[in-house]
Enzyme design. Sequence first.
Site, short mmCIF file in Angstrom:
data_model
loop_
_atom_site.label_atom_id
_atom_site.label_comp_id
_atom_site.label_asym_id
_atom_site.label_seq_id
_atom_site.Cartn_x
_atom_site.Cartn_y
_atom_site.Cartn_z
N ASP A 84 127.18 29.76 98.49
CA ASP A 84 127.98 28.90 99.24
C ASP A 84 127.38 29.03 100.75
O ASP A 84 126.76 29.89 101.05
CB ASP A 84 129.49 29.33 99.32
N GLU A 140 131.35 33.79 99.52
CA GLU A 140 131.38 34.64 100.14
C GLU A 140 131.82 34.39 101.59
O GLU A 140 132.21 35.34 102.21
CB GLU A 140 129.69 35.09 100.37
#
Length: 373
Positions: A84, A140
């Site tokens: 991400d 994350e």
Amino acid sequence: MTIPSNDAPSNLLKIPSFEELGVLTHRLVAMASVSGSEQRICDAVEKLLRQASSHLSVTRTGNCLVARTSMLRPQRLLLAGHLDTVPPTEPPQPPVWEGRFVEGRGAVDMKAGVAVMVWLALTVAADAVLDSTFVFYDREETGSHTSGMNRLAQQARDLLAADAAVLLEPTGGWLEPGCQGNMRVRIGYRGRSAHTARPWTGVNAIDQMAPALARCSAYRSEQVVLDGLEYPQAFEVVGVQGGGDSNVLPDRCAFHVNVRYAHSRSHDAVLDEIRRLVGPEADDIEVTLDSPAAPPSLGHPLLGALVRGVEGRIRPKLGWTDVGRLAHMGIPAANFGPGDPALAHTPYERVDMDEAARVCRVLARVLAHGGGA
């Protein structure tokens, strides 16, 4: 090498050039994957790993992928990276591949590192002297508690078992072993509300808090040396809450501190330090986040091989990464990846693919030769 649509990937070279890593990194950067929207990139990486490799077993949970070899090697190295990114800038930075450089949201943090992981999984893992695990995870950037790595640690811990680990967060090609611990604490105070025309009938919670707030603001933590590396510590006031109406004494207030601490200090020692600074006047001390520190662990053979591979480019990690989570699970770990960390989350992310290729070669040598690399 590219992420294929329908065709199998082209020939994969054991030693990548910056052009070949650039193709893959550019394709990954072109796939928007803001935290919570990682399905497309996870689908693409999963398809590549499943189509191109018979030596990997691939497990998917949500938008997390774990690819593992199982060749009964004496040791296992885990490599991890998140899929991400933070939200795009306005206007968005377009994905560009020009010369040696790939630009765009997520290029630094951390799609160049993901590209290195994919390359190693497909080209080196089958013939390595080590078994290997490649973890691609989501969310994350939303925080350590909500990340895919935390879910795996809670729900599929056996998939993360390894002798040592490398997190390919951007380090500019420097080896950054261990990490600081990260503790956030709320310190609350109670008073008794009263009209400001008659303050003697109440107790001002802000007055109760003020001496401790001053002590914490003035406090400076010592530096700690571990394995010859100096890990700075920090103790900072990061927020104050309280008050409201201008004619009412506040009956509650609080301030928040953020403590960055070295692995030589325990959770309890950090809390004791906070209690000493705030004194007995504090009514509430609440830990709102506690992410554990990680030691450098440079005595481990596999991390020692990384030290030799980077030829002196080694420095302490500032900040917390999932290296702390892995170390808490008993897995010695270090940060090592391409990309200037100062460019992460900025409007202009840019990665030198020559640097990515150097990182890839160092990791390939460790996989191929183990602690003797």
